[in-house]
Design a protein around this motif. Structure first.
Motif, PDB file in Angstrom:
ATOM      1  N   UNK A  97       8.864  86.453 -25.659  1.00  0.00           N
ATOM      2  CA  UNK A  97       9.601  85.175 -25.686  1.00  0.00           C
ATOM      3  C   UNK A  97      10.896  85.327 -26.496  1.00  0.00           C
ATOM      4  N   UNK A  98      10.796  85.961 -27.644  1.00  0.00           N
ATOM      5  CA  UNK A  98      11.991  86.150 -28.493  1.00  0.00           C
ATOM      6  C   UNK A  98      13.054  86.962 -27.761  1.00  0.00           C
ATOM      7  N   UNK A  99      12.616  88.027 -27.096  1.00  0.00           N
ATOM      8  CA  UNK A  99      13.610  88.880 -26.414  1.00  0.00           C
ATOM      9  C   UNK A  99      14.206  88.143 -25.208  1.00  0.00           C
ATOM     10  N   UNK A 100      13.383  87.373 -24.497  1.00  0.00           N
ATOM     11  CA  UNK A 100      13.911  86.580 -23.373  1.00  0.00           C
ATOM     12  C   UNK A 100      14.920  85.548 -23.877  1.00  0.00           C
ATOM     13  N   UNK A 101      14.642  84.963 -25.041  1.00  0.00           N
ATOM     14  CA  UNK A 101      15.601  84.014 -25.640  1.00  0.00           C
ATOM     15  C   UNK A 101      16.905  84.736 -25.975  1.00  0.00           C
ATOM     16  N   UNK A 102      16.775  85.935 -26.517  1.00  0.00           N
ATOM     17  CA  UNK A 102      17.973  86.661 -26.975  1.00  0.00           C
ATOM     18  C   UNK A 102      18.887  87.056 -25.819  1.00  0.00           C
ATOM     19  N   UNK A 103      18.345  87.186 -24.600  1.00  0.00           N
ATOM     20  CA  UNK A 103      19.192  87.546 -23.446  1.00  0.00           C
ATOM     21  C   UNK A 103      19.447  86.337 -22.538  1.00  0.00           C
ATOM     22  N   UNK A 104      19.097  85.157 -23.016  1.00  0.00           N
ATOM     23  CA  UNK A 104      19.442  83.930 -22.297  1.00  0.00           C
ATOM     24  C   UNK A 104      18.509  83.571 -21.155  1.00  0.00           C
ATOM     25  N   UNK A 105      17.340  84.210 -21.081  1.00  0.00           N
ATOM     26  CA  UNK A 105      16.381  83.901 -19.991  1.00  0.00           C
ATOM     27  C   UNK A 105      15.470  82.731 -20.339  1.00  0.00           C
ATOM     28  N   UNK A 106      15.434  82.349 -21.607  1.00  0.00           N
ATOM     29  CA  UNK A 106      14.671  81.182 -22.069  1.00  0.00           C
ATOM     30  C   UNK A 106      15.602  80.357 -22.948  1.00  0.00           C
ATOM     31  N   UNK A 107      15.595  79.022 -22.735  1.00  0.00           N
ATOM     32  CA  UNK A 107      16.245  78.135 -23.704  1.00  0.00           C
ATOM     33  C   UNK A 107      15.315  76.963 -23.977  1.00  0.00           C
ATOM     34  N   UNK A 108      15.833  75.920 -24.588  1.00  0.00           N
ATOM     35  CA  UNK A 108      14.946  74.839 -25.030  1.00  0.00           C
ATOM     36  C   UNK A 108      14.310  74.085 -23.858  1.00  0.00           C
ATOM     37  N   UNK A 109      14.882  74.201 -22.639  1.00  0.00           N
ATOM     38  CA  UNK A 109      14.302  73.482 -21.499  1.00  0.00           C
ATOM     39  C   UNK A 109      13.146  74.265 -20.845  1.00  0.00           C
ATOM     40  N   UNK A 110      13.011  75.549 -21.170  1.00  0.00           N
ATOM     41  CA  UNK A 110      12.023  76.407 -20.494  1.00  0.00           C
ATOM     42  C   UNK A 110      10.607  76.060 -20.940  1.00  0.00           C
ATOM     43  N   UNK A 111       9.721  75.903 -19.976  1.00  0.00           N
ATOM     44  CA  UNK A 111       8.309  75.710 -20.327  1.00  0.00           C
ATOM     45  C   UNK A 111       7.652  77.078 -20.420  1.00  0.00           C
ATOM     46  N   UNK A 112       7.223  77.447 -21.599  1.00  0.00           N
ATOM     47  CA  UNK A 112       6.608  78.754 -21.839  1.00  0.00           C
ATOM     48  C   UNK A 112       5.094  78.571 -21.871  1.00  0.00           C
ATOM     49  N   UNK A 113       4.413  79.299 -21.000  1.00  0.00           N
ATOM     50  CA  UNK A 113       2.979  79.088 -20.805  1.00  0.00           C
ATOM     51  C   UNK A 113       2.259  80.430 -20.939  1.00  0.00           C
ATOM     52  N   UNK A 114       1.145  80.448 -21.657  1.00  0.00           N
ATOM     53  CA  UNK A 114       0.320  81.659 -21.695  1.00  0.00           C
ATOM     54  C   UNK A 114      -0.843  81.473 -20.724  1.00  0.00           C
TER      55      UNK A 114
ATOM     56  N   UNK B  60      20.354  90.038 -14.314  1.00  0.00           N
ATOM     57  CA  UNK B  60      20.227  88.858 -13.449  1.00  0.00           C
ATOM     58  C   UNK B  60      20.788  87.612 -14.132  1.00  0.00           C
ATOM     59  N   UNK B  61      20.488  87.492 -15.429  1.00  0.00           N
ATOM     60  CA  UNK B  61      21.059  86.398 -16.213  1.00  0.00           C
ATOM     61  C   UNK B  61      20.547  85.011 -15.857  1.00  0.00           C
ATOM     62  N   UNK B  62      19.331  84.916 -15.339  1.00  0.00           N
ATOM     63  CA  UNK B  62      18.759  83.609 -14.999  1.00  0.00           C
ATOM     64  C   UNK B  62      18.062  83.021 -16.220  1.00  0.00           C
ATOM     65  N   UNK B  63      18.284  81.732 -16.470  1.00  0.00           N
ATOM     66  CA  UNK B  63      17.508  81.035 -17.495  1.00  0.00           C
ATOM     67  C   UNK B  63      16.364  80.319 -16.789  1.00  0.00           C
ATOM     68  N   UNK B  64      15.148  80.777 -17.016  1.00  0.00           N
ATOM     69  CA  UNK B  64      14.002  80.296 -16.235  1.00  0.00           C
ATOM     70  C   UNK B  64      13.588  78.877 -16.634  1.00  0.00           C
ATOM     71  N   UNK B  65      13.035  78.168 -15.643  1.00  0.00           N
ATOM     72  CA  UNK B  65      12.450  76.850 -15.898  1.00  0.00           C
ATOM     73  C   UNK B  65      11.015  76.990 -16.406  1.00  0.00           C
ATOM     74  N   UNK B  66      10.305  78.013 -15.882  1.00  0.00           N
ATOM     75  CA  UNK B  66       8.945  78.307 -16.350  1.00  0.00           C
ATOM     76  C   UNK B  66       8.848  79.808 -16.619  1.00  0.00           C
ATOM     77  N   UNK B  67       8.266  80.147 -17.769  1.00  0.00           N
ATOM     78  CA  UNK B  67       7.901  81.543 -18.041  1.00  0.00           C
ATOM     79  C   UNK B  67       6.406  81.561 -18.319  1.00  0.00           C
ATOM     80  N   UNK B  68       5.670  82.311 -17.497  1.00  0.00           N
ATOM     81  CA  UNK B  68       4.209  82.368 -17.600  1.00  0.00           C
ATOM     82  C   UNK B  68       3.819  83.799 -17.958  1.00  0.00           C
ATOM     83  N   UNK B  69       3.192  83.974 -19.139  1.00  0.00           N
ATOM     84  CA  UNK B  69       2.964  85.322 -19.672  1.00  0.00           C
ATOM     85  C   UNK B  69       1.485  85.670 -19.807  1.00  0.00           C
ATOM     86  N   UNK B  70       1.200  86.923 -19.558  1.00  0.00           N
ATOM     87  CA  UNK B  70      -0.150  87.485 -19.692  1.00  0.00           C
ATOM     88  C   UNK B  70      -0.634  87.392 -21.143  1.00  0.00           C
ATOM     89  N   UNK B  71      -1.798  86.747 -21.333  1.00  0.00           N
ATOM     90  CA  UNK B  71      -2.350  86.593 -22.689  1.00  0.00           C
ATOM     91  C   UNK B  71      -3.802  87.065 -22.726  1.00  0.00           C
TER      92      UNK B  71
END
Ligand SMILES: [Zn+2]
Ligand SMILES: [Zn+2]
Ligand SMILES: [Zn+2]
Length: 278
Positions: free
Chosen positions: A227-244, A194-205
């Motif tokens: 998070x690391x793997x999403x960064x490595x495939x371009x789905x997360x960058x510095x603008x992404x809000x990562x939330x647990x 898909x190659x989308x860089x997400x604005x929000x990533x919300x993960x099960x914690x």
């Protein structure tokens, strides 16, 4: 887009209904963000994610505008995400609907079957009166719900046909991934394709700080790996809000204890009624 967390706990809530553990005792004493209800979220004022056992509490306590929402996506068949009897309360006599629009529920076939079985007596009339519409979905096949493009991805979780969601609109995108362990390979392949860089990533914690193999649910160590793997495939960058999000009392930390530990790894910590705008 706006994401509002209405419920941020796992199945038993925090404090858990019957529990006397340290985290629950602390949550009862401290209150505030340390108290968590069962899982539910809303995109803008339009698209509900899950219909948990605490939906009515969210209407009463946090002003969830259920009477104006007409679309809902369900992740899976656990009561902290799907409490199907509440749909019966949309039937004439229990509710007087001014807008005359059906409430559209989207879920995998196992979810649709649970709803159908649970409200079988009322369902034919509800469908005939346009009060409720049930829509069966498939993973990796995008569909339109409430004006959003939604895609279900297979989760690693205990309930049959569990999924998590990608939600997109107007160039903005959210990855809402609860309840799941570290994603199955098929989901990874789809995300990479898909190659989308997400604005929000919300993960099960769910397991928070507990040592865990990150199967079925994750804890902070699993969140870090994802998070690391999403960064490595371009789905997360510095603008992404990562939330647990989605926490159990068994995870050895309440909100107050978790915030600094999560921040050190680049995550915000959700709480009931938290709103994130992108
Ligand atoms: Zn759950
Ligand atoms: Zn407890
Ligand atoms: Zn679950």
């Amino acid at each position: 887009m706006k994401l509002t967390y209405y419920g941020t706990a796992a199945a038993e809530g925090v404090p858990a209904l019957w529990c006397d553990c340290k985290t629950c005792v602390r949550a009862r004493v401290k209150g505030g963000r340390n108290v968590r209800t069962r899982s539910q979220a809303l995109i803008d004022e339009s698209l509900l994610i899950d219909l948990s056992a605490d939906t009515y509490l969210h209407v009463l306590s946090y002003g969830l505008p259920l009477h104006t929402i007409d679309s809902c996506i369900i992740t899976h068949n656990h009561s902290d995400h799907l409490y199907p009897k509440e749909l019966n309360m949309r039937h004439e006599g229990f509710a007087h609907l001014k807008d005359g629009k059906p409430f559209k529920v989207y879920g995998m076939p196992a979810v649709i079957k649970t709803i159908t079985d649970s409200i079988s007596a009322a369902l034919p009339e509800m469908e005939a009166y346009g009060e409720l519409e049930l829509h069966s979905i498939q993973p990796y096949v995008p569909f339109e719900a409430g004006g959003y493009r939604v895609t279900a991805l297979e989760a690693d979780h205990g309930a049959p046909e569990s999924v998590f969601y990608i939600i997109e609109k107007g160039g903005k995108s959210i990855l809402y991934a609860h309840d799941t362990g570290i994603f199955p390979e098929k989901a990874w392949e789809y995300l990479e394709w898909l190659g989308v860089c997400f604005d929000i990533v919300s993960l099960d914690c769910t397991n928070v700080l507990l040592e865990w193999d990150n199967k079925n649910h994750m804890g902070l160590t699993g969140n870090e790996q994802v998070k690391k793997r999403l960064e490595s495939i371009g789905c997360i960058d510095s603008h992404t809000r990562c939330i647990v999000n989605h926490f159990s009392h068994n995870g050895l930390a309440g909100y107050d204890e978790l915030v600094p530990k999560a921040a050190a790894k680049g995550f915000e910590v959700s709480y009931d009624s938290m709103t994130v705008e992108i």
